[in-house]
Design a protein around this motif. Structure first.
Motif, mmCIF file in Angstrom:
data_model
loop_
_atom_site.group_PDB
_atom_site.id
_atom_site.type_symbol
_atom_site.label_atom_id
_atom_site.label_comp_id
_atom_site.label_asym_id
_atom_site.label_seq_id
_atom_site.Cartn_x
_atom_site.Cartn_y
_atom_site.Cartn_z
ATOM 1 N N ARG A 182 -12.565 8.470 -5.181
ATOM 2 C CA ARG A 182 -13.370 7.131 -4.775
ATOM 3 C C ARG A 182 -13.225 6.946 -3.242
ATOM 4 O O ARG A 182 -12.166 6.903 -2.651
ATOM 5 C CB ARG A 182 -12.580 6.249 -5.403
ATOM 6 N N LEU A 183 -14.430 6.563 -2.753
ATOM 7 C CA LEU A 183 -14.443 6.132 -1.147
ATOM 8 C C LEU A 183 -13.799 4.625 -0.731
ATOM 9 O O LEU A 183 -13.469 4.486 0.168
ATOM 10 C CB LEU A 183 -15.788 6.589 -0.564
ATOM 11 N N VAL A 184 -13.867 3.811 -1.551
ATOM 12 C CA VAL A 184 -13.482 2.579 -1.578
ATOM 13 C C VAL A 184 -12.495 2.194 -2.719
ATOM 14 O O VAL A 184 -12.451 2.874 -3.868
ATOM 15 C CB VAL A 184 -14.689 1.412 -1.456
ATOM 16 N N VAL A 192 0.778 -1.101 0.074
ATOM 17 C CA VAL A 192 0.099 -0.135 0.076
ATOM 18 C C VAL A 192 1.049 1.292 -0.070
ATOM 19 O O VAL A 192 1.922 1.415 0.714
ATOM 20 C CB VAL A 192 -0.801 0.367 1.152
ATOM 21 N N ALA A 193 0.627 2.283 -0.938
ATOM 22 C CA ALA A 193 1.309 3.683 -0.915
ATOM 23 C C ALA A 193 0.116 4.583 -0.494
ATOM 24 O O ALA A 193 -0.747 4.769 -1.196
ATOM 25 C CB ALA A 193 1.675 3.720 -2.129
ATOM 26 N N ALA A 194 0.789 5.396 0.661
ATOM 27 C CA ALA A 194 -0.267 6.395 0.781
ATOM 28 C C ALA A 194 0.357 7.832 0.430
ATOM 29 O O ALA A 194 1.681 8.206 0.786
ATOM 30 C CB ALA A 194 -0.576 6.427 2.386
ATOM 31 N N GLY A 195 -0.449 8.715 -0.511
ATOM 32 C CA GLY A 195 0.063 9.865 -0.618
ATOM 33 C C GLY A 195 -0.597 10.918 0.220
ATOM 34 O O GLY A 195 -1.192 10.592 1.202
ATOM 35 N N ALA A 196 -0.522 12.224 -0.190
ATOM 36 C CA ALA A 196 -1.326 13.163 0.543
ATOM 37 C C ALA A 196 -2.436 13.117 0.801
ATOM 38 O O ALA A 196 -3.222 13.338 1.694
ATOM 39 C CB ALA A 196 -0.751 14.565 0.045
ATOM 40 N N ARG A 197 -3.309 12.647 -0.366
ATOM 41 C CA ARG A 197 -4.691 12.649 -0.494
ATOM 42 C C ARG A 197 -5.196 11.625 -0.868
ATOM 43 O O ARG A 197 -6.612 11.482 -1.379
ATOM 44 C CB ARG A 197 -5.191 13.926 -1.271
ATOM 45 N N VAL A 244 -3.564 -3.076 -9.775
ATOM 46 C CA VAL A 244 -3.442 -1.921 -8.752
ATOM 47 C C VAL A 244 -4.900 -1.394 -8.549
ATOM 48 O O VAL A 244 -5.720 -1.150 -9.370
ATOM 49 C CB VAL A 244 -2.553 -0.876 -9.325
ATOM 50 N N PHE A 245 -5.045 -0.959 -7.457
ATOM 51 C CA PHE A 245 -6.292 -0.269 -6.910
ATOM 52 C C PHE A 245 -6.250 0.952 -6.400
ATOM 53 O O PHE A 245 -4.911 1.376 -5.909
ATOM 54 C CB PHE A 245 -7.087 -1.115 -6.048
ATOM 55 N N SER A 246 -7.107 2.221 -6.547
ATOM 56 C CA SER A 246 -6.778 3.553 -5.976
ATOM 57 C C SER A 246 -7.847 3.909 -5.253
ATOM 58 O O SER A 246 -9.253 3.334 -5.501
ATOM 59 C CB SER A 246 -6.277 4.398 -6.872
ATOM 60 N N PHE A 247 -7.915 4.974 -4.252
ATOM 61 C CA PHE A 247 -8.905 5.514 -3.475
ATOM 62 C C PHE A 247 -8.583 6.596 -2.915
ATOM 63 O O PHE A 247 -7.251 6.943 -2.799
ATOM 64 C CB PHE A 247 -9.592 4.529 -2.746
ATOM 65 N N GLY A 248 -9.528 7.395 -2.585
ATOM 66 C CA GLY A 248 -9.047 9.073 -2.005
ATOM 67 C C GLY A 248 -9.435 10.032 -2.868
ATOM 68 O O GLY A 248 -10.326 9.733 -3.923
ATOM 69 N N TRP A 249 -8.921 11.122 -2.929
ATOM 70 C CA TRP A 249 -9.271 12.362 -3.587
ATOM 71 C C TRP A 249 -8.618 12.232 -4.999
ATOM 72 O O TRP A 249 -7.655 11.826 -5.160
ATOM 73 C CB TRP A 249 -8.503 13.508 -3.018
ATOM 74 N N GLY A 250 -9.311 12.426 -5.934
ATOM 75 C CA GLY A 250 -9.191 12.281 -7.309
ATOM 76 C C GLY A 250 -9.325 13.554 -8.329
ATOM 77 O O GLY A 250 -9.249 13.122 -9.480
ATOM 78 N N VAL A 251 -9.095 14.551 -7.929
ATOM 79 C CA VAL A 251 -9.408 15.814 -8.437
ATOM 80 C C VAL A 251 -8.363 16.063 -9.396
ATOM 81 O O VAL A 251 -8.513 16.776 -10.762
ATOM 82 C CB VAL A 251 -9.416 17.147 -7.408
ATOM 83 N N CYS A 252 -6.988 15.438 -9.511
ATOM 84 C CA CYS A 252 -6.169 15.751 -10.464
ATOM 85 C C CYS A 252 -5.891 14.469 -11.345
ATOM 86 O O CYS A 252 -5.010 14.566 -12.186
ATOM 87 C CB CYS A 252 -4.672 16.195 -9.944
#
Length: 134
Positions: A39-41, A4-9, A20-28
């Motif tokens: 994505r919340l999940v 798992v890799a955690a970015g700022a958002r 690969v799966f992604s979630f969180g803030w996707g504005v960019c």
């Protein structure tokens, strides 16, 4: 999950099968789903990564990197200061291979203050850094 890799958002998750799966803030576009929705999940990234077995992931502030088993390095998200490695500052809403980086071995995406950057090393021992150099 293998990693798992955690970015700022946002976060990336790498399954033991190389998806690969992604979630969180996707504005960019840093989630890699072809849009700018959050994505919340966790949601699997398809597109260019659908047939790729990933071996490493890294999440920056507003960009992401994926290393494929064959050594290709993919980037997506916010492209300011060239942090995606494509020779421009364009956003990429889906993973795109970095043409100049074949034979990747490690990848890293990060931010220090307002300076966002990416790093990669190759099997031949070369190291590359791109993005804001201030």
């Amino acid at each position: 999950m293998q990693a798992v890799a955690a970015g700022a958002r946002h976060s990336l998750a790498l399954s033991s099968g190389g998806s690969v799966f992604s979630f969180g803030w996707g504005v960019c576009g840093q989630l890699g789903h072809g849009d700018k929705r959050s994505r919340l999940v966790p949601e699997r990234i398809c597109g260019a990564l659908a047939a790729v077995r990933a071996v490493a992931v890294s999440a920056g502030c507003e960009h992401s990197l994926v290393l494929a088993a064959g050594g290709a390095v993919y980037s997506f998200g916010y492209g300011s200061h060239g942090r995606l490695g494509h020779g421009d500052e364009e956003e990429r809403l889906e993973p795109q291979p970095i043409a100049s980086l074949g034979g990747g071995r490690t990848v890293g995406a990060g931010q220090y203050g307002l300076a966002a950057y990416s790093v990669a090393s190759t099997a031949s021992g070369d190291a590359f850094a791109f993005g804001c150099g201030e």
